[in-house]
Scaffold this active site. Sequence first.
Site, PDB file in Angstrom:
ATOM      1  N   ARG A  48      47.500  42.229  49.003  1.00 19.44           N
ATOM      2  CA  ARG A  48      46.671  41.398  48.134  1.00 19.44           C
ATOM      3  C   ARG A  48      47.450  40.125  47.823  1.00 19.44           C
ATOM      4  O   ARG A  48      48.628  40.005  48.148  1.00 19.44           O
ATOM      5  CB  ARG A  48      46.325  42.157  46.841  1.00 19.44           C
ATOM      6  CG  ARG A  48      47.501  42.898  46.251  1.00 19.44           C
ATOM      7  CD  ARG A  48      47.452  43.041  44.784  1.00 19.44           C
ATOM      8  NE  ARG A  48      47.529  41.755  44.110  1.00 19.44           N
ATOM      9  CZ  ARG A  48      48.666  41.075  43.943  1.00 19.44           C
ATOM     10  NH1 ARG A  48      49.825  41.531  44.399  1.00 19.44           N
ATOM     11  NH2 ARG A  48      48.643  39.914  43.319  1.00 19.44           N
ATOM     12  N   ALA A  50      46.509  35.733  47.643  1.00 20.61           N
ATOM     13  CA  ALA A  50      45.963  34.802  48.627  1.00 20.61           C
ATOM     14  C   ALA A  50      46.933  34.495  49.775  1.00 20.61           C
ATOM     15  O   ALA A  50      46.556  34.575  50.950  1.00 20.61           O
ATOM     16  CB  ALA A  50      45.518  33.510  47.935  1.00 20.61           C
ATOM     17  N   ARG A  89      37.645  39.973  52.231  1.00 23.29           N
ATOM     18  CA  ARG A  89      37.577  39.588  50.821  1.00 23.29           C
ATOM     19  C   ARG A  89      37.141  38.129  50.772  1.00 23.29           C
ATOM     20  O   ARG A  89      37.801  37.269  51.363  1.00 23.29           O
ATOM     21  CB  ARG A  89      38.912  39.790  50.110  1.00 23.29           C
ATOM     22  CG  ARG A  89      39.324  41.258  50.005  1.00 23.29           C
ATOM     23  CD  ARG A  89      40.458  41.447  49.018  1.00 23.29           C
ATOM     24  NE  ARG A  89      40.019  41.219  47.649  1.00 23.29           N
ATOM     25  CZ  ARG A  89      40.872  41.082  46.630  1.00 23.29           C
ATOM     26  NH1 ARG A  89      42.177  41.113  46.827  1.00 23.29           N
ATOM     27  NH2 ARG A  89      40.408  40.891  45.409  1.00 23.29           N
ATOM     28  N   ASP A 234      43.470  31.857  43.953  1.00 21.20           N
ATOM     29  CA  ASP A 234      42.936  32.371  45.208  1.00 21.20           C
ATOM     30  C   ASP A 234      42.112  31.325  45.953  1.00 21.20           C
ATOM     31  O   ASP A 234      41.953  31.420  47.156  1.00 21.20           O
ATOM     32  CB  ASP A 234      42.089  33.612  44.939  1.00 21.20           C
ATOM     33  CG  ASP A 234      42.948  34.817  44.634  1.00 21.20           C
ATOM     34  OD1 ASP A 234      43.170  35.622  45.554  1.00 21.20           O
ATOM     35  OD2 ASP A 234      43.427  34.932  43.490  1.00 21.20           O
ATOM     36  N   LYS A 245      42.449  35.573  39.266  1.00 24.93           N
ATOM     37  CA  LYS A 245      42.051  36.903  38.834  1.00 24.93           C
ATOM     38  C   LYS A 245      41.323  36.861  37.492  1.00 24.93           C
ATOM     39  O   LYS A 245      41.650  36.074  36.617  1.00 24.93           O
ATOM     40  CB  LYS A 245      43.293  37.782  38.740  1.00 24.93           C
ATOM     41  CG  LYS A 245      43.023  39.243  38.485  1.00 24.93           C
ATOM     42  CD  LYS A 245      42.109  39.855  39.553  1.00 24.93           C
ATOM     43  CE  LYS A 245      42.681  39.715  40.950  1.00 24.93           C
ATOM     44  NZ  LYS A 245      41.772  40.216  41.986  1.00 24.93           N
TER      45      LYS A 245
END
Length: 342
Positions: A48, A50, A89, A234, A245
Amino acid sequence: MTSDVRTLEWTGDGLRLLDQTVLPGRVEYVVARDVDTLVDAIRRLVVRGAPALGVAGAFGVAIALLQAAREGWDDAARDAAIARVRRARPTAVNLAAGVDRVLPLAAKGADAVAAEAQAILDEDVRGNRAIGAHGADWILDRAGDRPLRVLTHCNAGALATAGWGTALGVVRELHERGRVEIVYADETRPLLQGARLTAWELDRAGIPCVVQADGAAPSTILRGLADVAVIGADRIAANGDTANKIGSVGVALACHAAGVPLVVAAPWSTVDLAIAGGDEIPIEERPPDEVLTWGGARTAPDGVTAFNPAFDVTPARLVTALVTETGVLEVSAGATPGGAGR
């Protein structure tokens, strides 16, 4: 300073991933040698962050090419597998960017793709060290030469990148200069990335930290307990709107009200100049069980569902500065990624 763990490593026929879903209790790895395993690892947050997703996406193309050759796929099946990796994602622009960067080399084979993916990994580590230096310089120029109380949200450290970290890279640089008093690490939905991962990294690095509930962060800022907030990203729109987030926008609003700088630290590859503003950023919604259950047991009444966005968008007007490997843009002063170019 302890050395970084290896978040991602190419084995020659697959991608070895540190399983971030079981930290800090266990250090385990997942080796993805097929597209299904890699896509599952991305969606479950085994890997996880970016920048790390950009590297994983690039190596994912090599995995798809090797699997296609091994299993006799036609071009359509191969391309569909690569597309699955690219869209695993949707919010983090780096994942798609990593895939797109290596795709022109696919005709040369998996080795050529893997070599370019390794170049992305190496560039990320170098870039993160530059982000740390630029961010620390900017913060100390404004906060003074003294130990600082820093707040951060989610995990933007070595675990979210190929090494060193972005937001935590800034914190680590400040620590190396002897300028960190304490770090407030927000625990962070959906999988306690702050409590499990950021605190783990800070503890390994010998940086003093405390974990706080996400809902405590605005109060910590408004009470004057934090001198600066440093978060990752991200995706960043051309106007400086920043997706990070879920919970980041609450930090930003409190910083704005208290006059505390909000610093966004991210590689330039996280900037998406193709979108004008944050309303164009797709927001991933994660499974409702992440909100409705805990440790496998249901915590909400039967029949109640959940709204579980993984990200929120902080408007550019709430961002003080954007730090990339190329330097600092003072967004609050009107500088934007779209106006700066690269």
